[in-house]
Design an enzyme around this catalytic site. Structure first.
Site, short mmCIF file in Angstrom:
data_model
loop_
_atom_site.label_atom_id
_atom_site.label_comp_id
_atom_site.label_asym_id
_atom_site.label_seq_id
_atom_site.Cartn_x
_atom_site.Cartn_y
_atom_site.Cartn_z
N GLY A 112 7.31 6.87 3.01
CA GLY A 112 8.50 7.49 1.38
C GLY A 112 9.34 8.51 2.87
N TYR A 124 -9.77 -0.48 1.39
CA TYR A 124 -10.27 -2.17 1.68
C TYR A 124 -11.88 -1.62 2.49
CZ TYR A 124 -6.24 -3.80 -0.02
OH TYR A 124 -4.83 -3.83 -0.73
N HIS A 126 -7.36 -1.60 9.97
CA HIS A 126 -7.21 -1.35 8.52
C HIS A 126 -8.13 -0.91 8.13
CE1 HIS A 126 -5.74 -0.61 4.86
NE2 HIS A 126 -4.98 -2.22 4.90
N THR A 131 2.51 -6.52 2.89
CA THR A 131 1.63 -7.49 2.54
C THR A 131 2.87 -8.34 2.05
OG1 THR A 131 -0.83 -7.13 1.82
CG2 THR A 131 0.09 -8.59 0.62
N PRO A 188 3.15 -2.46 8.28
CA PRO A 188 2.07 -3.21 7.93
C PRO A 188 1.85 -3.80 5.86
CG PRO A 188 0.74 -2.25 8.18
CD PRO A 188 2.26 -1.11 8.96
N ALA A 210 -7.59 1.77 5.54
CA ALA A 210 -7.27 2.72 4.55
C ALA A 210 -7.75 2.15 3.50
CB ALA A 210 -4.89 2.80 5.11
N ASN A 211 -6.62 1.75 2.55
CA ASN A 211 -5.89 1.97 1.31
C ASN A 211 -7.57 1.78 0.23
OD1 ASN A 211 -3.87 2.78 1.16
ND2 ASN A 211 -2.82 0.71 2.73
N ASN A 270 -6.81 1.62 -4.50
CA ASN A 270 -7.70 0.67 -4.93
C ASN A 270 -9.03 1.46 -5.50
OD1 ASN A 270 -7.31 -1.90 -4.80
ND2 ASN A 270 -6.75 -1.57 -2.55
C1 PHB Z 1 -1.09 -5.06 -0.69
O1 PHB Z 1 -1.60 -6.54 -1.44
O2 PHB Z 1 -0.97 -4.34 -2.06
C2 PHB Z 1 -2.04 -4.13 -0.50
C3 PHB Z 1 -1.99 -4.59 0.58
C4 PHB Z 1 -3.10 -3.97 1.69
C5 PHB Z 1 -2.49 -2.40 1.78
C6 PHB Z 1 -1.99 -2.09 0.30
C7 PHB Z 1 -1.50 -3.22 -0.97
O3 PHB Z 1 -3.02 -1.46 2.37
#
Ligand code: PHB
Length: 362
Positions: free
Chosen positions: A296, A181, A176, A26, A24, A178-179, A236
């Site tokens: 990676g 959110y 989602h 963005t 995925p 992860a990251n 984040n």
């Molecule tokens: C981003 O827009 O930088 C972004 C969006 C979703 C992610 C990670 C990064 O899971």
């Protein structure tokens, strides 16, 4: 013999012809009016239909779930119509595509939200992070905590978005989580300071996630549902005092729900592959479905990971941006186009649909 990376994998009743997944990504190229996917997006995804599976860019489940300019949604009729053209183009090119369902939680800005409302979060803690708005980069806004009684409404938004994804012709969905959110904010003890049934123990912090799994597996068969976690990422401004403990329970929740796959960002999001020794093996031992590795990987790492059984699927991000025919190039061990980070986020066809295939480059 061709490496196992190029062999099929069964995900429930869906056959993936190879184990190379488009991660995925963005790209901020939905129509600005209504965050609607359009013809350019259909071309981009269809160009990449050689992937064993495409996972769409994050798509917000509701206006409240939006965190960046021009990310597409999955809640309006116009968005569903736009996505229908995307899935038809991918299927017409012989591909398969899951929709990634996204709620950003506190990673947003009042200018992106309806009536300038505050972002929502498990607890009212502002992230040390930035987002991209109509006037450029901005610090994220101070969030408000979701009321206990509101969580059912957000779960219902996930269910509705899954129904919309189904109506739009997607083959499945990825949750989602992860990251940094919203779902990740609930999972981690650095961002979740709640004292209700959704905070405290790992059992409680994974409750919202489990409710989302239950809602969306009523729409798609469980094997057509995956989830993405990033247990060792600080992206984040996210943190947890014991990620292996937290995510072992989260993985068990995915297992209990019978999900098709778990997708892990191994290490820092878009950064180094740093995680404690054996941590991924420990997490994986809680889940009996397919394991999708990401972060990676190059060709040799992906070949080795699948050959050794360390991964069932490998997701590629920036290499898929730059190489529409990535599977064919990896199969041939051919040279790869280099991605241009200047055109990752926002803009037009440049750096989006104009990367050449091997044949076009020749
Ligand atoms: C981003 O827009 O930088 C972004 C969006 C979703 C992610 C990670 C990064 O899971």
């Amino acid at each position: 013999m061709e490496p196992k990376l190029f062999s099929p994998l069964e995900l429930g009743d869906l056959t993936l012809p190879n184990r190379i997944v488009m991660a995925p990504l963005t790209r901020n190229r939905a129509l600005p009016d209504g965050d609607v996917p359009h013809a350019l997006n259909a071309t981009y995804y269809a160009q990449r239909a050689g992937a064993g599976l495409i996972i769409s860019e994050g798509t917000q489940i509701s206006p409240e779930g939006k965190g960046y300019i021009q990310t597409p949604g999955m809640y309006s009729d116009a968005q569903v119509a736009g996505w229908k053209a995307v899935t038809a183009a991918v299927h017409g090119a012989g591909g398969r595509i899951f929709a990634q369902l996204w709620h950003v939680g506190r990673i947003s800005h009042v200018s992106l939200l309806p009536d300038g409302q505050a972002p929502v979060a498990p607890s009212p803690i502002t992230a040390d992070s930035q987002t991209f708005t109509a006037s450029g980069f901005a610090d994220v806004s101070e969030p408000r905590a979701l009321e206990t009684a509101e969580i059912a409404r957000v779960v219902a938004d996930y269910r509705k978005a899954a129904e919309n994804a189904k109506a739009a012709g997607f083959d499945g969905i990825e949750i989602h989580a992860a990251n940094g959110y919203l779902l990740d904010q609930f999972l981690r003890d650095g961002t979740n300071k709640r004292d209700d049934a959704y905070g405290g123990s790992p059992e409680n912090r994974t409750r919202f996630l489990a409710e989302v799994f239950e809602a969306v597996t009523g729409v798609f068969p469980a094997k057509r549902v995956g989830v993405r976690f990033s247990p060792f990422s600080g992206f984040n401004d996210i943190a947890d005092s014991d990620p292996v403990a937290t995510f072992s329970v989260a993985m068990a929740r995915a297992n209990d729900a019978g999900l098709g796959y778990v997708h892990l960002v191994e290490g820092q999001t878009g950064g180094p592959r740093e995680f404690p020794a054996n941590a991924i093996e420990t997490l994986r031992s809680n889940f009996s479905g397919a394991y999708m590795a990401n972060n990676g990987y190059d060709r040799q790492m992906a070949v080795d990971a699948v050959e050794s059984g360390k991964a069932d699927l490998v997701a590629f991000g920036s290499l898929f941006i730059a190489n529409p025919d990535l599977v064919e190039r990896l199969r041939l061990d051919a040279p790869l186009n280099a991605p241009d980070p200047q055109t990752f986020y926002g803009g037009d066809a440049a750096g989006y649909t104009d990367y050449p295939t091997l044949e076009e480059a020749a």
